[in-house]
Design a protein around this motif. Structure first.
Motif: not given
Length: 171
Positions: A28, A37, A39, A91, A93, A128, A132, A156, A163
């Motif tokens: 991650m 993500t 995160q 979710g 990764a 998402v 991406n 981000r 998204s």
């Protein structure tokens, strides 16, 4: 629709264990993985361990492993409310060094199987980032459809990004 067969047969998908959380933190914290993500970078393994310890029967974390190294993870989260108990969201990764080698395909195939064949999930949902493209294409291969666009969904890397809401309905 049957999920695609993973490209790399040496990928093992299994339930995550408490001892995996340091390796999950490594996945991650990869620049490309964290980019895709919600995160944030530099999340310590102790925070991931605490979150894992708080998991209940409506949540499942799977890891992708090659050899004995965790190289990806996917979480399945069932809605706890009665009127939405047929719904789960996910979710995922993948470690930057293993992206594009079938890890995401293997993880998604396993979680779709778990959700639909074992948890009786009718609707799988995800969000998402709209930019991406690799992830969007993977989800579409598994029958996820675009349902909406959330503008300025998240902050981000110094900018707001959009998204896509996507969902897969089982037959």
């Amino acid at each position: 629709m049957d999920p695609p067969i993973p490209e790399a047969p040496d990928i093992c998908i299994r339930a995550a264990e408490p001892a995996d959380m340091r390796l999950v933190a490594d996945v991650m914290n990869q620049p490309r993985a964290v980019w895709g993500t919600l995160q944030t970078p530099f999340t310590p393994a102790a925070m991931r361990e605490a979150r894992f310890d708080a998991t209940d029967q409506n949540n499942r974390l799977l890891v992708a492993e090659v050899g004995e190294r965790v190289i990806g993870m996917i979480g399945l989260h069932r809605e706890p409310w009665h009127r939405r108990s047929h719904v789960a969201h996910l979710g995922m990764a993948v470690h930057d060094a293993h992206a594009g080698h079938g890890v995401g395909t293997a993880l998604l195939a396993a979680v779709v199987d778990l959700a639909e064949r074992w948890w009786n999930i009718k609707r799988l949902e995800l969000n998402v980032y709209a930019d991406n493209a690799r992830a969007v294409e993977l989800y579409e291969r598994f029958g996820f459809q675009r349902e909406g666009l959330h503008r300025a969904y998240a902050w981000r890397d110094g900018a707001y990004v959009d998204s896509l809401s996507m969902a897969r309905l089982s037959l």
